[in-house]
Design a protein around this motif. Structure first.
Motif, mmCIF file in Angstrom:
data_model
loop_
_atom_site.group_PDB
_atom_site.id
_atom_site.type_symbol
_atom_site.label_atom_id
_atom_site.label_comp_id
_atom_site.label_asym_id
_atom_site.label_seq_id
_atom_site.Cartn_x
_atom_site.Cartn_y
_atom_site.Cartn_z
ATOM 1 N N GLY A 16 23.842 51.859 1.601
ATOM 2 C CA GLY A 16 23.444 51.509 0.157
ATOM 3 C C GLY A 16 24.390 51.435 -0.967
ATOM 4 N N GLN A 17 25.568 52.315 -0.847
ATOM 5 C CA GLN A 17 26.356 52.288 -1.854
ATOM 6 C C GLN A 17 27.385 51.023 -1.922
ATOM 7 N N GLN A 18 27.939 50.867 -2.918
ATOM 8 C CA GLN A 18 29.269 49.963 -2.705
ATOM 9 C C GLN A 18 30.626 50.509 -2.563
ATOM 10 N N VAL A 19 31.437 49.398 -2.353
ATOM 11 C CA VAL A 19 32.873 49.982 -2.311
ATOM 12 C C VAL A 19 33.699 48.944 -2.643
ATOM 13 N N THR A 20 34.906 49.476 -3.283
ATOM 14 C CA THR A 20 35.840 48.332 -3.487
ATOM 15 C C THR A 20 37.170 48.946 -3.044
ATOM 16 N N LEU A 21 37.905 48.129 -2.446
ATOM 17 C CA LEU A 21 39.259 48.086 -2.004
ATOM 18 C C LEU A 21 40.442 47.004 -2.309
ATOM 19 N N SER A 22 41.438 47.978 -2.500
ATOM 20 C CA SER A 22 42.458 47.112 -3.144
ATOM 21 C C SER A 22 43.692 46.751 -2.347
ATOM 22 N N SER A 65 32.576 40.396 -0.683
ATOM 23 C CA SER A 65 33.132 39.534 -1.836
ATOM 24 C C SER A 65 34.435 39.768 -2.130
ATOM 25 N N GLY A 66 35.363 39.022 -2.769
ATOM 26 C CA GLY A 66 36.681 39.469 -3.198
ATOM 27 C C GLY A 66 37.097 38.672 -4.296
ATOM 28 N N ARG A 67 38.074 39.013 -5.083
ATOM 29 C CA ARG A 67 38.960 38.503 -5.953
ATOM 30 C C ARG A 67 40.340 38.697 -5.897
ATOM 31 N N GLN A 68 41.104 37.665 -6.663
ATOM 32 C CA GLN A 68 42.507 37.880 -6.872
ATOM 33 C C GLN A 68 42.634 37.862 -8.417
ATOM 34 N N PHE A 69 43.722 38.466 -8.618
ATOM 35 C CA PHE A 69 44.029 38.689 -10.048
ATOM 36 C C PHE A 69 45.307 37.807 -10.412
ATOM 37 N N SER A 70 45.632 37.559 -11.660
ATOM 38 C CA SER A 70 46.920 36.818 -11.857
ATOM 39 C C SER A 70 48.218 37.285 -11.251
ATOM 40 N N ASN A 71 48.277 38.616 -11.012
ATOM 41 C CA ASN A 71 49.599 39.309 -10.452
ATOM 42 C C ASN A 71 49.339 39.250 -9.060
ATOM 43 N N SER A 72 48.503 38.440 -8.465
ATOM 44 C CA SER A 72 48.152 38.254 -6.903
ATOM 45 C C SER A 72 47.332 39.775 -6.219
ATOM 46 N N ARG A 73 47.361 40.692 -6.936
ATOM 47 C CA ARG A 73 46.664 41.768 -6.447
ATOM 48 C C ARG A 73 45.128 41.240 -6.031
ATOM 49 N N SER A 74 44.727 41.934 -5.028
ATOM 50 C CA SER A 74 43.327 41.324 -4.717
ATOM 51 C C SER A 74 42.399 42.588 -4.502
ATOM 52 N N GLU A 75 41.218 42.453 -4.713
ATOM 53 C CA GLU A 75 40.150 43.477 -4.403
ATOM 54 C C GLU A 75 39.171 42.846 -3.475
ATOM 55 N N MET A 76 38.508 43.745 -2.521
ATOM 56 C CA MET A 76 37.282 43.089 -1.911
ATOM 57 C C MET A 76 36.076 44.124 -2.161
ATOM 58 N N ASN A 77 35.119 43.645 -2.239
ATOM 59 C CA ASN A 77 33.935 44.572 -2.511
ATOM 60 C C ASN A 77 32.834 44.380 -1.628
ATOM 61 N N VAL A 78 32.211 45.450 -1.025
ATOM 62 C CA VAL A 78 31.205 45.216 -0.099
ATOM 63 C C VAL A 78 30.011 45.893 -0.738
ATOM 64 N N SER A 79 28.716 45.490 -0.917
ATOM 65 C CA SER A 79 27.794 46.026 -1.693
ATOM 66 C C SER A 79 26.801 46.271 -0.621
ATOM 67 N N THR A 80 25.810 47.301 -1.034
ATOM 68 C CA THR A 80 24.626 47.861 -0.128
ATOM 69 C C THR A 80 25.120 47.964 1.284
ATOM 70 N N LEU A 81 26.155 48.984 1.374
ATOM 71 C CA LEU A 81 26.739 49.198 2.690
ATOM 72 C C LEU A 81 25.837 49.484 3.874
ATOM 73 N N GLU A 82 26.165 49.257 4.784
ATOM 74 C CA GLU A 82 25.416 49.546 6.235
ATOM 75 C C GLU A 82 26.281 50.266 7.221
ATOM 76 N N LEU A 83 25.759 50.996 8.219
ATOM 77 C CA LEU A 83 26.446 51.706 8.901
ATOM 78 C C LEU A 83 27.462 50.759 9.721
#
Lengths: 113, 110
Positions: A16-22, A65-83
């Protein structure tokens, strides 16, 4: 030169939590792609970003989901985590589109309890 | 049927042996990658091929576009070659989107 840097390397979340990876690509690399690796499904493509735009997307639900910033760094997000989201999440960078060798980061190992 | 098939799934060799890992694919591709993954997770890109043959040290990779087949050869294998070897293809119409094989687990015994 520095390689592809992924943070955090290890993390534990509950359902149920969410996570952001860089992911910080190699300097000058504009393409960042993300992959999920599990024992059952192996490596699967999540998405690719190039110059802040999502260029390709794999067959994952909208919770990923994900996104990329102007410096090319990227993040991905997973919401409502499942096992089943427990996996090694890898990113890779390319200098630009076309025929280039991918450079992978060490990965972020996510455990969902 | 998976779009990318690797064989064998598992391979045990004696140090010094010549090793071949095969990869067959069913889609049109713009390039094929051979990757190496050691225990602990880190993935290293060994080769990217769109035609012909490439060599790096004791590793040789070949691709036959007409037959949709690629091989990775390791000459004079060594225990440090023990790893998972993964074939991945870039589907022609999807640019850098990779489709992966299941991997070949290689163990080289001394």
């Amino acid at each position: 030169k520095a390689g592809v840097t992924q943070t955090p390397r290890y993390l534990i979340k509950t359902r149920g939590q969410q996570v952001t990876l860089s992911c910080s690509p190699i300097s000058g690399h504009r393409s960042v792609s993300w992959y999920q690796q599990t024992p059952g499904q192996g490596l699967q493509f999540l998405f690719e970003y190039f110059s802040e735009t999502q260029r390709n997307k794999g067959n994952f639900p909208g919770r990923f989901s994900g996104r990329q910033f102007s410096n090319s760094r990227s993040e991905m997000n997973v919401s409502t985590l499942e096992l089943g989201d427990s996996a090694l999440y890898l990113c890779a960078s390319l200098k630009d589109s076309g025929a280039n060798v991918l450079t992978f980061g060490a990965g972020s190992r996510l455990t969902v309890l | 049927k998976n779009e990318v098939e690797q064989s064998p799934q598992n391979l045990t060799a004696q140090e010094g042996e010549f090793i071949t890992i095969n990869c067959s694919y069913s889609v049109g591709i713009s390039a094929l990658h051979w990757l190496q993954q050691h225990p602990g997770g880190g993935i290293v890109s060994l080769f990217m091929l769109s035609s012909g043959k490439k060599k790096h040290g004791r590793l040789i990779a070949t691709i036959n576009i007409q037959e949709k087949h690629s091989s990775l050869h390791i000459t004079a294998s060594h225990p440090r070659d023990s790893a998972v070897y993964i074939c991945a293809v870039e589907e022609r119409e999807y640019g850098n989107k990779l489709v992966f094989g299941a991997g070949t687990i290689l163990r080289v015994k001394s």
